[in-house]
Write an enzyme that holds these catalytic residues in place. Sequence first.
Site, PDB file in Angstrom:
ATOM      1  N   LYS A 190     -12.082  -7.246  19.654  1.00  0.00           N
ATOM      2  CA  LYS A 190     -12.847  -7.045  20.885  1.00  0.00           C
ATOM      3  C   LYS A 190     -13.181  -5.561  21.008  1.00  0.00           C
ATOM      4  O   LYS A 190     -12.290  -4.714  21.047  1.00  0.00           O
ATOM      5  CB  LYS A 190     -12.037  -7.517  22.086  1.00  0.00           C
ATOM      6  CG  LYS A 190     -12.737  -7.304  23.414  1.00  0.00           C
ATOM      7  CD  LYS A 190     -11.932  -7.902  24.552  1.00  0.00           C
ATOM      8  CE  LYS A 190     -12.636  -7.662  25.880  1.00  0.00           C
ATOM      9  NZ  LYS A 190     -11.861  -8.212  27.006  1.00  0.00           N
ATOM     10  N   LYS A 243     -16.031 -10.184  19.518  1.00  0.00           N
ATOM     11  CA  LYS A 243     -16.715  -9.990  20.797  1.00  0.00           C
ATOM     12  C   LYS A 243     -17.137  -8.540  20.961  1.00  0.00           C
ATOM     13  O   LYS A 243     -16.308  -7.662  20.705  1.00  0.00           O
ATOM     14  CB  LYS A 243     -15.754 -10.384  21.914  1.00  0.00           C
ATOM     15  CG  LYS A 243     -16.286 -10.165  23.293  1.00  0.00           C
ATOM     16  CD  LYS A 243     -15.229 -10.471  24.316  1.00  0.00           C
ATOM     17  CE  LYS A 243     -15.800 -10.127  25.677  1.00  0.00           C
ATOM     18  NZ  LYS A 243     -14.819 -10.216  26.720  1.00  0.00           N
TER      19      LYS A 243
HETATM   20  C1  PBG Z   1     -11.443  -8.919  30.128  1.00  0.00           C
HETATM   21  C2  PBG Z   1     -12.724  -9.546  29.762  1.00  0.00           C
HETATM   22  C3  PBG Z   1     -13.984  -8.937  29.808  1.00  0.00           C
HETATM   23  C4  PBG Z   1     -14.888  -9.894  29.361  1.00  0.00           C
HETATM   24  C5  PBG Z   1     -14.174 -11.057  29.086  1.00  0.00           C
HETATM   25  N1  PBG Z   1     -12.831 -10.809  29.330  1.00  0.00           N
HETATM   26  C6  PBG Z   1     -14.374  -7.608  30.286  1.00  0.00           C
HETATM   27  C7  PBG Z   1     -13.830  -6.399  29.646  1.00  0.00           C
HETATM   28  O1  PBG Z   1     -13.129  -6.450  28.640  1.00  0.00           O
HETATM   29  O2  PBG Z   1     -14.103  -5.326  30.171  1.00  0.00           O
HETATM   30  C8  PBG Z   1     -16.358  -9.693  29.209  1.00  0.00           C
HETATM   31  C9  PBG Z   1     -17.184 -10.905  29.080  1.00  0.00           C
HETATM   32  C10 PBG Z   1     -18.634 -10.674  29.243  1.00  0.00           C
HETATM   33  O3  PBG Z   1     -19.120  -9.536  29.340  1.00  0.00           O
HETATM   34  O4  PBG Z   1     -19.350 -11.679  29.274  1.00  0.00           O
HETATM   35  N2  PBG Z   1     -10.475  -9.812  30.464  1.00  0.00           N
END
Ligand code: PBG
Length: 320
Positions: A190, A243
């Site tokens: 991520k 992601k």
């Molecule tokens: C954090 C989380 C995020 C997203 C999913 N889980 C935000 C981040 O990491 O700041 C983002 C998903 C999206 O932008 O569609 N738990």
Amino acid sequence: MRRMRRLRKPGLLRMVAETRVSTDDLIMPLFVDERLKVPVKIGSMPGQSRHSIESLAEEVVELEELGVPAVILFGLPENKDEVGSGAYDPAGIVQRATERIKETTSKVVVIADLCLCEYTSHGHCGLIKKQEVLNDETLPLLGKTAVSQARAGADVVAPSGMMDHMVAAIRGALDDEGFCDTPILSYAAKYASSFYGPFREAAESGYSFGDRSGYQMDPANALEALWEVRLDIEEGADMIMVKPAMPYLDILRMVKDEFGMPTAAYQVSGEYSMIMAAAERGWLDGERAMLEALTSIKRAGADMILTYYAKEFARKEREE
Ligand code: PBG
């Protein structure tokens, strides 16, 4: 002479297509807000809403009827605190929403996003000390969250906080409580991405200081993603995720080739909203752009795609 254009004709194109996105590949992200009685539209994400528990349950019934195989739940608690206790409260919003969904549907797989950031007052994904996100102190809370989600009926838990050893902690906690059959979908690679922008409004998960570059990955790095994924697999991840999706197709391909695991990609809020916003202005054909984006993600190696377009896609597939 070989002429590559010979096969580029309507009927033939269908026959030789190497990749076809299907509703079966899709996972619909949904937001459930403890404070709501009726759904509220999310300004930064055209076509998406935050739900009450009741409207969420109705939405999941519709998704089930449309053949969408899975949803992933994000909760917005009534109250946030320093330690994110809403995440692991047995009567927390995601836990209650999961129980409610399970009363009305039987086929849809319920995935619980597992992170503290929507539940902490500072908005970070772990406990904080002197503006530092603490790794090891956070792990037991993630384990506790996983157990409470599984107990509520979640079919899969999906840790998204990028803490080191989170998968091992969660696997251990689940096994100790008898949930050895609950799979973990780890947000393994991520990235610290600006494409999460619209989600911050949707989930009210903006942070009060700093950013997430201390725990999420640097967009400059690819080989590091292989390490992230390898460690999560060694710790017991059953499925892994890359992601965001489209800016990281190279990573997706590498991860799929290297590990051959069930691999998910998350078409995140910014990827979705960019296309929707441009389509609203007539700058591109939204439906075609979305199909092209999803096709590219599948072509790059995704077995599953988390996308806010899942419902619309399923509807269109049904019409065909
Ligand atoms: C954090 C989380 C995020 C997203 C999913 N889980 C935000 C981040 O990491 O700041 C983002 C998903 C999206 O932008 O569609 N738990």
